[in-house]
Design an enzyme around this catalytic site. Structure first.
Site, PDB file in Angstrom:
ATOM      1  CE  LYS A 157      -3.611   2.440   2.558  1.00 10.31           C
ATOM      2  NZ  LYS A 157      -4.646   2.348   3.609  1.00 10.31           N
ATOM      3  CG  HIS A 311     -12.285 -24.952 -38.024  1.00 13.02           C
ATOM      4  ND1 HIS A 311     -11.652 -23.740 -37.797  1.00 13.02           N
ATOM      5  CD2 HIS A 311     -12.231 -25.140 -39.365  1.00 13.02           C
ATOM      6  CE1 HIS A 311     -11.256 -23.225 -38.944  1.00 13.02           C
ATOM      7  NE2 HIS A 311     -11.584 -24.057 -39.908  1.00 13.02           N
TER       8      HIS A 311
END
Length: 545
Positions: A157, A311
């Site tokens: 932080k 595919h």
């Protein structure tokens, strides 16, 4: 509410973007001590004061480095079996106070809090502990780190003033930057480390939450931990790090990326040996062909198996006594569609097989290994992607829908000969039965509605993704290059009417494998008897959408 007036000059100072910051004090507390001494020696060489805990302090002292014990910093001994050692204002105050903020600095001075400019920390190895079979419940809970994540978050932080290091892999780059910047680290580096730190605690908390979610009742501390791994999680938490960005998605206007579970297994953890960068479509097709090759391997003993995918649908699949034989049989099914496809092979690819495969243009090949001779032969095809893979265990299947996700088990359903129900007056011959089992395993990997014609460990015709089962039967027959007479057929779901079965029979199939379960089953069975076909029910279907 108390309002505080802040002068313009103070506001400017507080909002100033920091640049390179020199490290003067570092707190070190790690489980994984690899590479630590080298990094600590560099820090010490720049006059950095080292603060440490327990075993880490011992390691640093044995290396001849001066260390301040955390208890000397806090004024409290490590207590409660090590549960409390860094949870103290002199630690978190030293991490969180904003340098240059007059109020923060005054509070720190008033309470004897000195700044800590770097934290090097590993978290308790909770995931490794949780992976132990029947780990005692108390031991599992004890390996939930509290102080480590707290320090990580405090340091991250306040990244403008503090560097947080959570990964051993970052040590070499940090050493170089410290040497280049006379013991300092840039804002860019501190920001990168902070983001990585928050990702680390997020993944850590996810692992804990997911593990505890599987424990329905908390056992006594000394009892083994029983986990219900079959239950769906009450909250779906997914935390996969980015493995690589891809050139684009299914189409050039779509962005795409690959994320990995970090196991090094499966397609996401595979090793590319040569060729162009793998695309989104390559990865999807490679996963499909590898799954099918593995399915055939599991079903046909140790026989080599080859699947050719286009595919995501197989245009040919076969087993054989060698990889070369299996490949030739798979290619025979539909050599036109195989052009530009991908190939999955369940055994090491040797030079003889490579010589033959290299004659066909394919995008990629995946296998557990390529022999030196095979790699030499394929090296002439610079764009061909060769991918070595380690099998991964089955995982639940996740699909996006608008507004949410769908989660289901992987389709691990299998049947063997003993589980088949012969429903016609004529049972299948031994040869038909072998072919039926093979066709059924392939059919599981074909998009629904699916019909697969096969014979002797080789697909002959594949009807994939049709809206009508009759059309799937006719399409599979239309695609056939090899003779269909004497083949068997597999249907991924039941025949709702006799017309689909009749289309299969008209194509030349003599036996059929299907799930059964239609209200018209008796009509379909009667049609099979009339046509002299053998038919078996599996009692399980394999829809694939």
């Amino acid at each position: 509410m108390v309002w505080r007036c802040v002068s313009k000059s103070e506001r400017t100072k507080e909002s100033e973007v920091s640049g390179t910051k020199k490290i003067q004090r570092a707190l070190v507390s790690v489980t994984d001590k690899s590479g630590l001494v080298e990094l600590a020696q560099v820090l010490a060489g720049f006059g950095v004061e080292l603060i440490s805990t327990g075993g880490t302090a011992k390691t640093l002292r044995e290396a001849g480095l001066g260390v301040i014990d955390i208890s000397d910093l806090t004024g409290f001994p490590e207590m409660l079996d090590g549960r409390v050692k860094t949870l103290h204002p002199r630690v978190h105050g030293g991490l969180l106070f904003v340098r240059g903020n007059a109020q923060h600095e005054a509070a720190a001075a008033a309470h004897g809090i000195q700044p800590i400019d770097m934290v090097i920390v590993n978290l308790y190895a909770f995931q490794k502990t949780a992976a132990q079979p029947a780990v005692p419940f108390g031991h599992l809970i004890e390996n939930i780190d509290i102080g480590g994540p707290s320090m990580v978050r405090s340091a991250a932080k306040n990244f403008e003033d503090v560097a947080i290091v959570t990964s051993v892999a970052d040590y070499p780059a940090l050493i170089e930057e410290l040497k280049s910047n006379a013991g300092g680290l840039s804002r860019e580096t501190r920001w990168r480390l902070a983001k990585q730190a928050f990702a680390t605690t997020a993944a850590y908390d996810t692992a804990i939450a997911n593990t505890l979610d599987q424990i329905q009742q908390a056992p006594a501390p000394d009892q083994g931990t029983a986990r219900d791994t079959d239950a769906f999680p009450s909250t779906l938490r997914i935390n996969f790090p980015l493995a690589q960005s891809l050139r684009y998605g299914e189409n050039p206007h779509q962005r795409a990326a690959l994320y990995s579970d970090g196991s090094g297994l499966g397609i996401a953890g595979a090793t590319q040996l040569q060729g162009k960068e793998l695309s989104f479509n390559n990865l999807v097709d490679l996963d499909a062909c590898w799954e099918l090759a593995q399915e055939l391997h599991a079903g046909e003993g140790d026989l080599p198996a080859v699947a050719i995918i286009k595919h995501t649908n197989p245009c040919g699949a076969a087993t054989g006594s060698t990889v070369l034989e299996a490949y030739k049989k798979a290619l025979e099914c539909d050599p036109v569609s195989a052009f530009g496809g991908v190939i999955g092979i369940n055994q090491p690819v040797d030079g003889e097989a490579a010589e033959e495969i290299a004659k066909l243009f394919v995008e990629a090949i995946v296998a557990p290994e390529f022999t030196p001779r095979a790699r030499q032969r394929f090296s002439a095809k610079k764009n061909l992607r060769l991918v070595e893979i380690k099998p991964a265990p089955s995982r639940p299947v996740v699909k996006h829908v608008s507004g949410g996700l769908l989660l289901q088990d992987a389709d691990a359903g299998r049947v063997d000969e003993s589980e088949l129900d012969v429903v016609t007056w004529r049972p299948p011959t031994a040869e038909e039965l072998r072919s039926l089992i093979f066709a059924w395993r392939v059919c599981k990997h074909v998009k629904s509605n699916a019909i697969v014609y096969a014979r002797d460990g080789q697909t002959v015709g594949i009807g994939a993704g049709q809206m009508s089962r009759v059309d799937a039967a006719r399409f599979g027959a239309m695609k056939a290059v090899l003779p269909l007479k004497g083949t068997v057929a597999a249907s991924d779901a039941f025949f709702p009417f006799p017309d689909g079965l009749e289309a299969v029979a008209a194509a030349g199939a003599t036996a059929v494998i299907q799930p059964g379960g239609s209200v018209k089953d008796q009509d379909v069975i009667a049609a099979a008897d009339r046509l002299g076909m053998a038919m078996v029910f599996t009692g399980i279907r394999h829809f694939r959408h």
